[in-house]
Design a protein around this motif. Structure first.
Motif, PDB file in Angstrom:
ATOM      1  N   ASN A  76     -15.047 -67.313  18.489  1.00 40.99           N
ATOM      2  CA  ASN A  76     -15.160 -68.706  18.923  1.00 40.99           C
ATOM      3  C   ASN A  76     -14.281 -69.633  18.101  1.00 40.99           C
ATOM      4  O   ASN A  76     -13.724 -70.597  18.624  1.00 40.99           O
ATOM      5  N   LEU A  77     -14.158 -69.342  16.817  1.00 39.07           N
ATOM      6  CA  LEU A  77     -13.282 -70.164  15.974  1.00 39.07           C
ATOM      7  C   LEU A  77     -11.810 -69.989  16.336  1.00 39.07           C
ATOM      8  O   LEU A  77     -11.040 -70.946  16.346  1.00 39.07           O
ATOM      9  N   LEU A  78     -11.441 -68.747  16.631  1.00 40.15           N
ATOM     10  CA  LEU A  78     -10.040 -68.447  16.908  1.00 40.15           C
ATOM     11  C   LEU A  78      -9.675 -68.615  18.375  1.00 40.15           C
ATOM     12  O   LEU A  78      -8.519 -68.495  18.751  1.00 40.15           O
ATOM     13  N   GLY A  79     -10.706 -68.879  19.196  1.00 46.05           N
ATOM     14  CA  GLY A  79     -10.439 -69.084  20.611  1.00 46.05           C
ATOM     15  C   GLY A  79     -10.112 -67.814  21.354  1.00 46.05           C
ATOM     16  O   GLY A  79      -9.487 -67.852  22.412  1.00 46.05           O
ATOM     17  N   GLU A  80     -10.512 -66.636  20.820  1.00 47.57           N
ATOM     18  CA  GLU A  80     -10.205 -65.374  21.479  1.00 47.57           C
ATOM     19  C   GLU A  80     -11.280 -65.042  22.502  1.00 47.57           C
ATOM     20  O   GLU A  80     -12.469 -65.261  22.268  1.00 47.57           O
ATOM     21  N   LYS A  81     -10.865 -64.517  23.612  1.00 48.91           N
ATOM     22  CA  LYS A  81     -11.789 -64.170  24.681  1.00 48.91           C
ATOM     23  C   LYS A  81     -12.601 -62.936  24.311  1.00 48.91           C
ATOM     24  O   LYS A  81     -12.083 -61.989  23.761  1.00 48.91           O
ATOM     25  N   ARG A  82     -13.874 -62.984  24.616  1.00 46.04           N
ATOM     26  CA  ARG A  82     -14.755 -61.876  24.280  1.00 46.04           C
ATOM     27  C   ARG A  82     -14.445 -60.641  25.130  1.00 46.04           C
ATOM     28  O   ARG A  82     -14.279 -60.723  26.339  1.00 46.04           O
ATOM     29  N   GLU A  83     -14.362 -59.499  24.452  1.00 44.64           N
ATOM     30  CA  GLU A  83     -14.205 -58.245  25.172  1.00 44.64           C
ATOM     31  C   GLU A  83     -15.554 -57.808  25.732  1.00 44.64           C
ATOM     32  O   GLU A  83     -16.579 -58.001  25.106  1.00 44.64           O
ATOM     33  N   THR A  84     -15.526 -57.210  26.934  1.00 46.69           N
ATOM     34  CA  THR A  84     -16.754 -56.680  27.505  1.00 46.69           C
ATOM     35  C   THR A  84     -16.489 -55.280  28.040  1.00 46.69           C
ATOM     36  O   THR A  84     -15.347 -54.839  28.167  1.00 46.69           O
ATOM     37  N   LEU A  85     -17.568 -54.589  28.377  1.00 50.06           N
ATOM     38  CA  LEU A  85     -17.467 -53.259  28.967  1.00 50.06           C
ATOM     39  C   LEU A  85     -17.790 -53.307  30.449  1.00 50.06           C
ATOM     40  O   LEU A  85     -18.129 -52.292  31.047  1.00 50.06           O
ATOM     41  N   SER A  86     -17.669 -54.493  31.038  1.00 45.83           N
ATOM     42  CA  SER A  86     -18.147 -54.675  32.412  1.00 45.83           C
ATOM     43  C   SER A  86     -17.081 -54.455  33.479  1.00 45.83           C
ATOM     44  O   SER A  86     -17.386 -54.496  34.664  1.00 45.83           O
ATOM     45  N   LYS A  87     -15.826 -54.223  33.069  1.00 42.90           N
ATOM     46  CA  LYS A  87     -14.753 -54.122  34.068  1.00 42.90           C
ATOM     47  C   LYS A  87     -13.987 -52.814  33.927  1.00 42.90           C
ATOM     48  O   LYS A  87     -12.770 -52.775  34.039  1.00 42.90           O
ATOM     49  N   LEU A  88     -14.688 -51.736  33.682  1.00 43.28           N
ATOM     50  CA  LEU A  88     -14.053 -50.432  33.558  1.00 43.28           C
ATOM     51  C   LEU A  88     -13.580 -49.951  34.922  1.00 43.28           C
ATOM     52  O   LEU A  88     -14.247 -50.146  35.932  1.00 43.28           O
ATOM     53  N   GLN A  89     -12.421 -49.272  34.923  1.00 44.90           N
ATOM     54  CA  GLN A  89     -11.830 -48.817  36.168  1.00 44.90           C
ATOM     55  C   GLN A  89     -12.144 -47.357  36.485  1.00 44.90           C
ATOM     56  O   GLN A  89     -11.894 -46.893  37.588  1.00 44.90           O
ATOM     57  N   GLU A  90     -12.656 -46.605  35.500  1.00 40.09           N
ATOM     58  CA  GLU A  90     -13.007 -45.208  35.719  1.00 40.09           C
ATOM     59  C   GLU A  90     -14.220 -44.855  34.872  1.00 40.09           C
ATOM     60  O   GLU A  90     -14.574 -45.583  33.934  1.00 40.09           O
ATOM     61  N   LYS A  91     -14.852 -43.744  35.204  1.00 37.73           N
ATOM     62  CA  LYS A  91     -16.011 -43.300  34.440  1.00 37.73           C
ATOM     63  C   LYS A  91     -15.547 -42.773  33.081  1.00 37.73           C
ATOM     64  O   LYS A  91     -14.599 -42.001  33.005  1.00 37.73           O
ATOM     65  N   VAL A  92     -16.254 -43.203  32.032  1.00 37.53           N
ATOM     66  CA  VAL A  92     -15.824 -42.891  30.674  1.00 37.53           C
ATOM     67  C   VAL A  92     -17.037 -42.598  29.799  1.00 37.53           C
ATOM     68  O   VAL A  92     -18.182 -42.826  30.184  1.00 37.53           O
ATOM     69  N   VAL A  93     -16.749 -42.075  28.615  1.00 37.42           N
ATOM     70  CA  VAL A  93     -17.729 -42.072  27.535  1.00 37.42           C
ATOM     71  C   VAL A  93     -17.219 -43.051  26.484  1.00 37.42           C
ATOM     72  O   VAL A  93     -16.015 -43.120  26.218  1.00 37.42           O
ATOM     73  N   ILE A  94     -18.116 -43.833  25.924  1.00 39.40           N
ATOM     74  CA  ILE A  94     -17.744 -44.851  24.948  1.00 39.40           C
ATOM     75  C   ILE A  94     -17.749 -44.236  23.547  1.00 39.40           C
ATOM     76  O   ILE A  94     -18.733 -43.630  23.128  1.00 39.40           O
ATOM     77  N   ILE A  95     -16.645 -44.411  22.830  1.00 38.91           N
ATOM     78  CA  ILE A  95     -16.525 -43.981  21.443  1.00 38.91           C
ATOM     79  C   ILE A  95     -16.354 -45.234  20.599  1.00 38.91           C
ATOM     80  O   ILE A  95     -15.481 -46.058  20.879  1.00 38.91           O
ATOM     81  N   ALA A  96     -17.191 -45.408  19.584  1.00 37.89           N
ATOM     82  CA  ALA A  96     -17.135 -46.636  18.797  1.00 37.89           C
ATOM     83  C   ALA A  96     -17.670 -46.397  17.393  1.00 37.89           C
ATOM     84  O   ALA A  96     -18.357 -45.401  17.147  1.00 37.89           O
ATOM     85  N   ARG A  97     -17.345 -47.315  16.508  1.00 39.33           N
ATOM     86  CA  ARG A  97     -17.971 -47.256  15.189  1.00 39.33           C
ATOM     87  C   ARG A  97     -19.476 -47.461  15.341  1.00 39.33           C
ATOM     88  O   ARG A  97     -20.284 -46.756  14.763  1.00 39.33           O
ATOM     89  N   ASP A  98     -19.824 -48.456  16.151  1.00 40.33           N
ATOM     90  CA  ASP A  98     -21.209 -48.708  16.517  1.00 40.33           C
ATOM     91  C   ASP A  98     -21.196 -49.546  17.778  1.00 40.33           C
ATOM     92  O   ASP A  98     -20.168 -50.120  18.147  1.00 40.33           O
ATOM     93  N   LEU A  99     -22.309 -49.615  18.462  1.00 37.28           N
ATOM     94  CA  LEU A  99     -22.442 -50.468  19.634  1.00 37.28           C
ATOM     95  C   LEU A  99     -23.525 -51.494  19.356  1.00 37.28           C
ATOM     96  O   LEU A  99     -24.653 -51.130  19.026  1.00 37.28           O
TER      97      LEU A  99
END
Length: 310
Positions: free
Chosen positions: A160-183
């Motif tokens: 919000n301070l930097l004005g960057e748009k929030r990333e979401t997982l709502s617009k995926l184009q194919e079926k995937v498995v999510i790999i992350a440090r944490d969710l």
């Protein structure tokens, strides 16, 4: 042992990259086979920037505006998640919202701006890292898991301070498995259940937010893998075994066929339980009757429990 254990395997390859087997903590059963979507850790490199003393008041107001915007974001997500899955899961956002109402933390950031003349971004980064380090040094598993909450709050505030748009997982184009440090709860709030087939994360345990969400959504998940988010590239084929805790990166053809069969058998077994065994009496062969109950976390699990004979 939550540390990663690796095993190299030979045989035919789908790719030239060797197959790798990691072992973590299984928190939601089932199998998922899909390309990896490696979620960016969203770490921000905030340089040490100072402002002129005359700019301090304006900078504090800018910080306060970002705090309120972040708080409103979370309140909206809490309502959305409560409506979608149930009030109990929506309450996972409460700890994040409370940070934006914590006078001690917010006051310390404002002092860093007003007295040390730090930029709002740098003050946020300094103060949040201080509290994260403090929580880690306490050596308590509860506070270690809360460090993830602090990082999520910090990233939201910086966006919000930097004005960057929030990333979401709502617009995926194919079926995937999510790999992350944490969710975090905020990342899972916009999750497309039809497109995300499983989770695998570096951190987490049986009681982590990721585990709770995976169970509620009935998504196979393995946590506590140590460094999988650094060991894998987006698009790599991944198998998540939510029953044993194995995560297989770049599986060979034989392994893929094996797990496809396991997944079919698992689904068939679930269907058989639902259709053939559902109405049978809950009793042992020698006639001892058993009362079948279900322990639920969220209202949406009631239907699942009834389907399985509770």
């Amino acid at each position: 042992d939550a540390r990663v254990r690796r095993a190299r395997a030979g045989g035919p390859r789908l790719q030239s990259i060797p197959m790798e087997i990691l072992r973590g903590i299984p928190v939601a059963s089932g199998y998922a086979i899909a390309p990896a979507f490696v979620l960016d850790s969203e770490q921000y490199r905030i340089g040490k920037r100072k402002i002129r003393p005359a700019e301090a008041e304006k900078e504090i107001r800018r910080f306060q505006g970002a705090v309120e915007a972040s708080r409103q974001d979370l309140l909206g997500m809490k309502q959305q998640w409560s409506d979608r899955v149930g009030k109990r899961l929506g309450e996972l956002f409460d700890s994040h919202i409370l940070v934006f109402e914590d006078k001690k933390i917010l006051g310390e950031i404002e002092r860093r701006i007003g007295e040390d003349h730090f930029s709002a971004e740098y003050a946020v980064s300094r103060v949040f890292r201080k509290y994260a380090k403090l929580f880690l040094e306490l050596g308590d598993s509860y506070f270690r898991q809360r460090v993830t909450d602090l990082h999520d709050v910090e990233k939201r505030l910086l966006r919000n301070l930097l004005g960057e748009k929030r990333e979401t997982l709502s617009k995926l184009q194919e079926k995937v498995v999510i790999i992350a440090r944490d969710l975090s709860p905020s990342q899972t709030a916009s999750l497309d259940r039809e497109m995300v087939l499983g989770f695998a994360t570096d951190t987490g345990g049986m009681t982590s937010h990721t585990a709770i969400v995976a169970k509620a959504l009935d998504i196979p998940a393995v946590v506590g893998l140590g460094s999988i988010s650094n060991d894998i590239s987006g698009g790599d084929r991944v198998i998540i075994d939510g029953n044993t805790g194995n995560v297989i990166i770049n599986p060979d053809e034989e392994t893929v066929k094996k797990y496809e069969a396991l997944a079919r058998n698992y689904t068939q077994f679930e269907n058989r339980l639902n259709k053939e065994l559902l109405n049978l009496p809950a009793q042992t062969k020698d006639g001892a009757k058993v009362v079948m109950l279900a322990n639920i976390e969220f209202p949406t699990e009631v239907e699942f429990a009834l389907q399985h004979g509770a």
